[in-house]
Design a protein around this motif. Structure first.
Motif, PDB file in Angstrom:
ATOM      1  N   ALA A   3      27.699  29.757  37.889  1.00 22.34           N
ATOM      2  CA  ALA A   3      28.934  30.091  38.050  1.00 22.34           C
ATOM      3  C   ALA A   3      29.251  31.672  37.408  1.00 22.34           C
ATOM      4  N   ASP A   4      28.552  31.716  36.289  1.00 21.35           N
ATOM      5  CA  ASP A   4      28.714  32.888  35.564  1.00 21.35           C
ATOM      6  C   ASP A   4      27.953  34.268  36.479  1.00 21.35           C
ATOM      7  N   ALA A   5      26.815  33.799  37.106  1.00 17.33           N
ATOM      8  CA  ALA A   5      26.482  34.884  37.845  1.00 17.33           C
ATOM      9  C   ALA A   5      27.006  35.257  39.130  1.00 17.33           C
ATOM     10  N   THR A   6      28.108  34.612  39.431  1.00 18.44           N
ATOM     11  CA  THR A   6      29.115  34.967  40.531  1.00 18.44           C
ATOM     12  C   THR A   6      29.845  36.296  40.203  1.00 18.44           C
ATOM     13  N   VAL A   7      29.958  36.647  38.609  1.00 18.03           N
ATOM     14  CA  VAL A   7      30.730  37.598  38.365  1.00 18.03           C
ATOM     15  C   VAL A   7      30.221  38.962  39.030  1.00 18.03           C
ATOM     16  N   THR A   8      28.982  39.184  39.443  1.00 23.02           N
ATOM     17  CA  THR A   8      28.174  40.346  39.949  1.00 23.02           C
ATOM     18  C   THR A   8      28.313  40.396  41.349  1.00 23.02           C
ATOM     19  N   MET A   9      28.786  39.123  42.138  1.00 19.58           N
ATOM     20  CA  MET A   9      28.779  39.012  43.515  1.00 19.58           C
ATOM     21  C   MET A   9      30.063  39.776  43.973  1.00 19.58           C
ATOM     22  N   GLN A  10      29.974  40.300  45.352  1.00 22.59           N
ATOM     23  CA  GLN A  10      31.086  40.523  46.133  1.00 22.59           C
ATOM     24  C   GLN A  10      31.566  39.457  46.920  1.00 22.59           C
ATOM     25  N   ALA A  11      32.804  39.062  47.049  1.00 21.56           N
ATOM     26  CA  ALA A  11      33.412  37.750  47.544  1.00 21.56           C
ATOM     27  C   ALA A  11      33.371  38.247  49.123  1.00 21.56           C
ATOM     28  N   MET A  12      32.568  37.161  50.040  1.00 17.93           N
ATOM     29  CA  MET A  12      32.406  37.404  51.383  1.00 17.93           C
ATOM     30  C   MET A  12      33.479  36.425  52.051  1.00 17.93           C
ATOM     31  N   ARG A  13      33.959  35.593  51.541  1.00 15.95           N
ATOM     32  CA  ARG A  13      34.695  34.651  52.086  1.00 15.95           C
ATOM     33  C   ARG A  13      36.059  34.307  51.523  1.00 15.95           C
ATOM     34  N   GLY A  14      37.151  33.874  52.210  1.00 18.36           N
ATOM     35  CA  GLY A  14      38.366  33.392  51.559  1.00 18.36           C
ATOM     36  C   GLY A  14      39.118  34.946  51.105  1.00 18.36           C
ATOM     37  N   ARG A  15      40.466  34.359  50.492  1.00 11.61           N
ATOM     38  CA  ARG A  15      41.368  35.862  50.375  1.00 11.61           C
ATOM     39  C   ARG A  15      40.806  36.781  49.414  1.00 11.61           C
ATOM     40  N   ALA A  16      39.775  36.665  48.695  1.00 10.27           N
ATOM     41  CA  ALA A  16      39.305  37.400  47.876  1.00 10.27           C
ATOM     42  C   ALA A  16      38.469  38.644  48.261  1.00 10.27           C
TER      43      ALA A  16
END
Length: 214
Positions: free
Chosen positions: A166-179
């Motif tokens: 979960a902490d590793a998602t900080v560096t990701m760019q959202a590809m799905r959902g409103r984000a």
């Protein structure tokens, strides 16, 4: 490792209570790049699960999970309802007619839930969704089951795995959902769904060794 019906109920109730207790925290996370309704939606749906808890059909594990899935799908708004409802429904299909679960069957339930989420959300690992915590967590559980590890240690390790992922998602760019509409602005904050998975496991892990047993 064999898990009883009581164990399944304990996990589901922990998920529900954690969702209710963390309504504001999950909502605050979602408001950074989303619409901020994740915590509210999840809490409202799982409040219904807790309110109707004693009335669910417990003919077998699959039937119980199916009833929970129906409650979630009908009461949780936005995209969360279909996603979380599908996860429970797919898990229910694997456990239909069963009163106990082997470790392998528990893993199969999680894998089925993951595939359901992927199909329903058109998402995969790396898209910055709850899958980014759920899949590594499941991998950890499967490794523990295959190694014959005690369930207390498996759940504890799964909690660590879920938090790290979960902490590793900080560096990701959202590809799905409103984000996803925010593009690169989604980088720098964790995915609320992935964090929810981690928080649930962190609630479950310390309580697991002393869980009620019938």
């Amino acid at each position: 490792m064999t898990q009883s019906f009581d164990d399944v109920e304990f996990v589901v109730r922990t998920i529900a209570q954690t969702a209710v207790d963390n309504e504001k925290a999950f909502g605050d996370l979602d408001s950074v790049v989303g619409d901020g309704d994740f915590g509210f939606s999840l809490a409202r749906g799982f409040e219904i699960v807790l309110a109707d808890w004693d009335g669910y059909d417990r003919s077998d594990i699959g039937t119980f999970l199916q009833k929970v899935a129906m409650a979630i799908t009908s009461r949780i708004g936005g995209t969360s309802g279909p996603i979380w409802g599908t996860a429970f429904l797919r898990a229910a299909t694997v456990s239909k007619g069963k009163d106990t679960l082997t470790g392998e069957e528990a893993v199969a339930m999680l894998r089925a839930a993951i595939e359901g989420i992927k199909a329903r959300g058109n998402a995969d690992v790396g898209d910055k969704t709850l899958l980014d915590a759920l899949v590594p967590m499941t991998d950890t559980i499967e490794s523990g089951v295959q190694a014959g590890t005690d369930s207390d240690d498996i759940v504890a390790a799964a909690a660590v795995s879920a938090r790290e992922a979960a902490d590793a998602t900080v560096t990701m760019q959202a590809m799905r959902g409103r984000a996803a509409y925010t593009g690169e602005r989604s980088i720098g904050s964790p995915d609320p769904g992935a964090v929810a998975v981690a928080v649930i496991l962190e609630r479950l892990a310390p309580a697991w060794p002393d869980r009620p047993r019938g």
